[in-house]
Design a protein around this motif. Structure first.
Motif, PDB file in Angstrom:
ATOM      1  N   PRO A   1       1.154  -1.017   0.057  1.00 12.94           N
ATOM      2  CA  PRO A   1      -0.127  -0.160  -0.200  1.00 12.94           C
ATOM      3  C   PRO A   1       0.951   1.460   0.029  1.00 12.94           C
ATOM      4  CG  PRO A   1       0.426  -0.466   2.373  1.00 12.94           C
ATOM      5  CD  PRO A   1       1.365  -1.958   1.468  1.00 12.94           C
ATOM      6  N   ASP A   2      -0.082   2.446  -0.132  1.00 12.36           N
ATOM      7  CA  ASP A   2       1.282   3.967  -0.059  1.00 12.36           C
ATOM      8  C   ASP A   2       2.225   3.731   1.240  1.00 12.36           C
ATOM      9  OD1 ASP A   2      -0.701   4.846  -1.561  1.00 12.36           O
ATOM     10  OD2 ASP A   2      -2.769   5.626  -0.799  1.00 12.36           O
ATOM     11  N   PHE A   3       1.497   3.071   2.258  1.00 15.94           N
ATOM     12  CA  PHE A   3       1.841   3.087   3.581  1.00 15.94           C
ATOM     13  C   PHE A   3       3.873   2.447   3.284  1.00 15.94           C
ATOM     14  CE2 PHE A   3       3.693   1.552   7.821  1.00 15.94           C
ATOM     15  CZ  PHE A   3       3.636   2.209   8.469  1.00 15.94           C
ATOM     16  N   SER A   4       3.902   1.988   2.185  1.00 14.08           N
ATOM     17  CA  SER A   4       4.767   1.041   1.983  1.00 14.08           C
ATOM     18  C   SER A   4       5.551   1.947   0.987  1.00 14.08           C
ATOM     19  CB  SER A   4       4.848  -0.192   1.065  1.00 14.08           C
ATOM     20  OG  SER A   4       3.931  -1.100   1.919  1.00 14.08           O
ATOM     21  N   VAL A   5       5.060   3.424   0.716  1.00 18.06           N
ATOM     22  CA  VAL A   5       5.895   3.801  -0.803  1.00 18.06           C
ATOM     23  C   VAL A   5       7.025   4.552   0.012  1.00 18.06           C
ATOM     24  CG1 VAL A   5       5.873   5.911  -2.578  1.00 18.06           C
ATOM     25  CG2 VAL A   5       3.932   3.404  -2.663  1.00 18.06           C
ATOM     26  N   PRO A   6       7.083   4.968   0.768  1.00 12.00           N
ATOM     27  CA  PRO A   6       7.907   6.285   1.716  1.00 12.00           C
ATOM     28  C   PRO A   6       9.358   5.847   1.374  1.00 12.00           C
ATOM     29  CG  PRO A   6       5.800   7.157   2.537  1.00 12.00           C
ATOM     30  CD  PRO A   6       6.180   5.681   1.510  1.00 12.00           C
ATOM     31  N   THR A   7       9.562   4.545   2.212  1.00 11.52           N
ATOM     32  CA  THR A   7      10.114   3.463   2.147  1.00 11.52           C
ATOM     33  C   THR A   7      11.277   2.971   1.468  1.00 11.52           C
ATOM     34  OG1 THR A   7       9.229   2.266   4.401  1.00 11.52           O
ATOM     35  CG2 THR A   7      11.505   1.361   3.813  1.00 11.52           C
ATOM     36  N   LEU A   8      10.666   2.691   0.583  1.00  5.17           N
ATOM     37  CA  LEU A   8      11.311   2.234  -1.150  1.00  5.17           C
ATOM     38  C   LEU A   8      11.929   3.510  -1.550  1.00  5.17           C
ATOM     39  CD1 LEU A   8      11.211   0.296  -3.831  1.00  5.17           C
ATOM     40  CD2 LEU A   8       9.212   1.195  -4.067  1.00  5.17           C
ATOM     41  N   THR A   9      10.754   4.553  -1.617  1.00  5.46           N
ATOM     42  CA  THR A   9      11.129   5.286  -2.214  1.00  5.46           C
ATOM     43  C   THR A   9      12.992   6.152  -1.507  1.00  5.46           C
ATOM     44  OG1 THR A   9       9.228   6.613  -2.583  1.00  5.46           O
ATOM     45  CG2 THR A   9      11.526   7.489  -2.975  1.00  5.46           C
ATOM     46  N   ALA A  10      13.275   5.884   0.023  1.00  8.51           N
ATOM     47  CA  ALA A  10      13.759   6.086   0.749  1.00  8.51           C
ATOM     48  C   ALA A  10      14.985   5.538   0.190  1.00  8.51           C
ATOM     49  CB  ALA A  10      13.850   6.077   2.096  1.00  8.51           C
ATOM     50  N   LEU A  11      14.687   4.459   0.724  1.00  6.26           N
ATOM     51  CA  LEU A  11      16.011   2.944  -0.009  1.00  6.26           C
ATOM     52  C   LEU A  11      16.615   3.529  -0.912  1.00  6.26           C
ATOM     53  CD1 LEU A  11      14.199   0.135   1.444  1.00  6.26           C
ATOM     54  CD2 LEU A  11      16.396   1.060   2.571  1.00  6.26           C
ATOM     55  N   ALA A  12      15.717   3.401  -2.050  1.00  3.62           N
ATOM     56  CA  ALA A  12      16.403   3.354  -3.591  1.00  3.62           C
ATOM     57  C   ALA A  12      17.226   4.986  -3.590  1.00  3.62           C
ATOM     58  CB  ALA A  12      15.375   3.538  -4.790  1.00  3.62           C
TER      59      ALA A  12
ATOM     60  N   TYR B   1       8.858  -6.562  -4.543  1.00  2.00           N
ATOM     61  CA  TYR B   1       6.879  -7.384  -4.732  1.00  2.00           C
ATOM     62  C   TYR B   1       6.227  -7.360  -4.049  1.00  2.00           C
ATOM     63  CZ  TYR B   1       9.918 -12.065  -5.363  1.00  2.00           C
ATOM     64  OH  TYR B   1      10.633 -13.070  -6.595  1.00  2.00           O
ATOM     65  N   SER B   2       5.102  -7.141  -4.796  1.00  2.00           N
ATOM     66  CA  SER B   2       3.685  -5.985  -3.611  1.00  2.00           C
ATOM     67  C   SER B   2       2.646  -7.501  -4.816  1.00  2.00           C
ATOM     68  CB  SER B   2       3.726  -5.096  -4.444  1.00  2.00           C
ATOM     69  OG  SER B   2       2.681  -4.524  -4.170  1.00  2.00           O
ATOM     70  N   GLN B   3       1.504  -7.067  -3.798  1.00  2.00           N
ATOM     71  CA  GLN B   3       0.461  -8.291  -4.267  1.00  2.00           C
ATOM     72  C   GLN B   3      -0.394  -7.629  -5.674  1.00  2.00           C
ATOM     73  OE1 GLN B   3      -1.979  -9.933  -1.881  1.00  2.00           O
ATOM     74  NE2 GLN B   3      -0.044 -10.387  -0.515  1.00  2.00           N
TER      75      GLN B   3
ATOM     76  N   LYS C   1       5.715   2.651  -7.696  1.00  2.00           N
ATOM     77  CA  LYS C   1       6.225   3.260  -7.606  1.00  2.00           C
ATOM     78  C   LYS C   1       7.558   3.018  -8.407  1.00  2.00           C
ATOM     79  CE  LYS C   1       9.022   6.996  -5.868  1.00  2.00           C
ATOM     80  NZ  LYS C   1       8.773   8.252  -7.029  1.00  2.00           N
ATOM     81  N   ALA C   2       7.443   1.012  -8.192  1.00  2.00           N
ATOM     82  CA  ALA C   2       8.509   0.218  -8.753  1.00  2.00           C
ATOM     83  C   ALA C   2       8.843   0.310 -10.285  1.00  2.00           C
ATOM     84  CB  ALA C   2       9.181  -1.127  -8.526  1.00  2.00           C
ATOM     85  N   GLU C   3       7.644   0.963 -10.930  1.00  2.00           N
ATOM     86  CA  GLU C   3       7.981   0.677 -11.847  1.00  2.00           C
ATOM     87  C   GLU C   3       8.151   2.135 -12.385  1.00  2.00           C
ATOM     88  OE1 GLU C   3       4.307  -2.154 -14.280  1.00  2.00           O
ATOM     89  OE2 GLU C   3       3.619   0.158 -13.682  1.00  2.00           O
ATOM     90  N   GLN C   4       8.231   3.299 -11.842  1.00  2.00           N
ATOM     91  CA  GLN C   4       8.277   4.596 -11.868  1.00  2.00           C
ATOM     92  C   GLN C   4      10.252   4.653 -11.869  1.00  2.00           C
ATOM     93  OE1 GLN C   4       6.322   7.374  -9.584  1.00  2.00           O
ATOM     94  NE2 GLN C   4       4.504   7.292 -10.533  1.00  2.00           N
ATOM     95  N   LEU C   5      10.113   3.589 -10.939  1.00  3.59           N
ATOM     96  CA  LEU C   5      12.287   2.957 -10.806  1.00  3.59           C
ATOM     97  C   LEU C   5      12.862   2.309 -11.347  1.00  3.59           C
ATOM     98  CD1 LEU C   5      11.675   4.021  -6.985  1.00  3.59           C
ATOM     99  CD2 LEU C   5      12.198   5.971  -7.877  1.00  3.59           C
ATOM    100  N   GLY C   6      11.931   2.423 -12.469  1.00  3.51           N
ATOM    101  CA  GLY C   6      12.278   1.139 -13.244  1.00  3.51           C
ATOM    102  C   GLY C   6      12.677  -0.250 -12.515  1.00  3.51           C
ATOM    103  N   ILE C   7      12.359  -0.476 -11.500  1.00  8.07           N
ATOM    104  CA  ILE C   7      12.743  -2.241 -11.497  1.00  8.07           C
ATOM    105  C   ILE C   7      11.613  -2.880 -10.839  1.00  8.07           C
ATOM    106  CG2 ILE C   7      12.609  -2.737  -8.805  1.00  8.07           C
ATOM    107  CD1 ILE C   7      13.304  -0.015  -7.755  1.00  8.07           C
TER     108      ILE C   7
END
Length: 314
Positions: free
Chosen positions: A11-22, A32-34, A54-60
């Motif tokens: 969900p949205d809740f996870s997005v800032p962590t993905l972004t911050a790690l990248a 990996y996502s639902q 978000k992952a697709e925007q980052l090319g992952i």
């Protein structure tokens, strides 16, 4: 050197962590996502999760297994040869093959002060219970439900009127920074792990629709906590007769009222939507939403939907 990370979230809740790690320079080798879910008015359109988008925007590269029962899915996970998996609100229980499928294991960002509020709905349950503090914790995952040793903690205060939506947003930002710190320490071989206490364990069960109706016979504090713990979704509600028909009205915000009343629970006490509760207490509704309508402050709601003083709502 950056870590090779598999990120697992939905969900949205996870997005800032993905972004911050990248942004921290780590190599996100896969996400990996639902799987995409039906959405839209007719439910005919399959919509990708916020993390997937978000992952697709980052090319992952993104993987969306229904579960990890198939050996091919487990093999694909191990074949990524990641250093670590970071899990934030993924939504699937991970089998041992996944927990041990990276060099350093799986680390979870969980939205509570463990061992209090293990499970699916820690944000809502903390508010509904009247907690004044919660937090984000980074935990090394094991086979249990949120039972692994804790590495880092970020504490977040819960105010008297804080809603689940507001707390959600505060915690998701805290979570991103905390996971970046945890991965830096893990990379340096300096991430501490502390076993959880055996005392104080509470489980945050998933919110059931049957518990969303407001019970005005409960003490005012409990009613207020119930309302804000379910705001904005799924929303605590009561039934009101509008144009002769019973309609559900969600209460999105409230405050504890000073008024004491011997009136029956659910009685409207004044023209400010102060409602009698159990133990002679009262709450005041400050933001409401009719079915199919938009959220309105109480004064605007009353202009379009008069509510008589003295009537009893339930």
């Amino acid at each position: 050197m950056a870590l090779r990370i598999i990120f697992m979230g939905t969900p949205d809740f996870s997005v800032p962590t993905l972004t911050a790690l990248a942004e921290a320079g780590h190599e996100i080798v896969a996400v990996y996502s639902q799987p995409p879910r039906p959405a839209g008015r007719r439910g005919l359109e399959l919509v990708k999760s916020p993390v997937h988008q978000k992952a697709e925007q980052l090319g992952i590269a993104v993987f969306t297994p229904v579960n990890f029962r198939e050996e091919a899915d487990r093999d694909a996970f191990r074949a990524l040869k990641a250093d670590v998996a970071v899990v934030v609100a993924y939504g699937l229980l991970l089998p041992e093959a996944i927990l041990s499928g990276t060099r350093l294991g799986c680390y979870n960002g969980h939205a509570s002060l463990l061992p209090r509020w293990r499970g699916a709905a820690p944000i809502q349950r903390a508010i509904m219970a009247g907690d004044t503090e919660t937090g984000m914790m980074v935990m090394k995952m094991d086979k249990g439900l949120d039972t692994g040793p804790v590495a880092l903690t970020a504490r977040v205060a819960i105010g008297e009127t804080t809603t689940a939506g507001e707390l959600h947003d505060a915690l998701m930002q805290a979570g991103g920074a905390l996971l970046v710190e945890a991965m830096a320490k893990l990379e340096a071989g300096d991430l501490p792990l502390t076993e959880q206490a055996q005392e104080g364990v509470l489980y945050a069960a998933k919110i059931d629709k049957a518990e969303t109706r407001i019970d005005f016979s409960r003490p005012a504090t409990d009613v207020h906590n119930h309302i804000r713990g379910l705001s904005p979704f799924p929303g605590a509600w009561f039934e009101l007769s509008i144009a002769g028909k019973p309609e559900r009205v969600k209460v999105l915000a409230s405050e504890r009222a000073d008024e004491a009343s011997a009136k029956p629970a659910g009685t409207v006490l004044d023209d400010r939507l102060t409602i009698a509760c159990g133990n002679s207490g009262a709450v005041r509704f400050t933001r409401l939403q009719k079915a199919g309508g938009k959220p309105l402050d109480a004064a605007d709601f009353l202009r379009g939907t008069p509510v008589a003083v003295g009537q009893v709502i339930a």
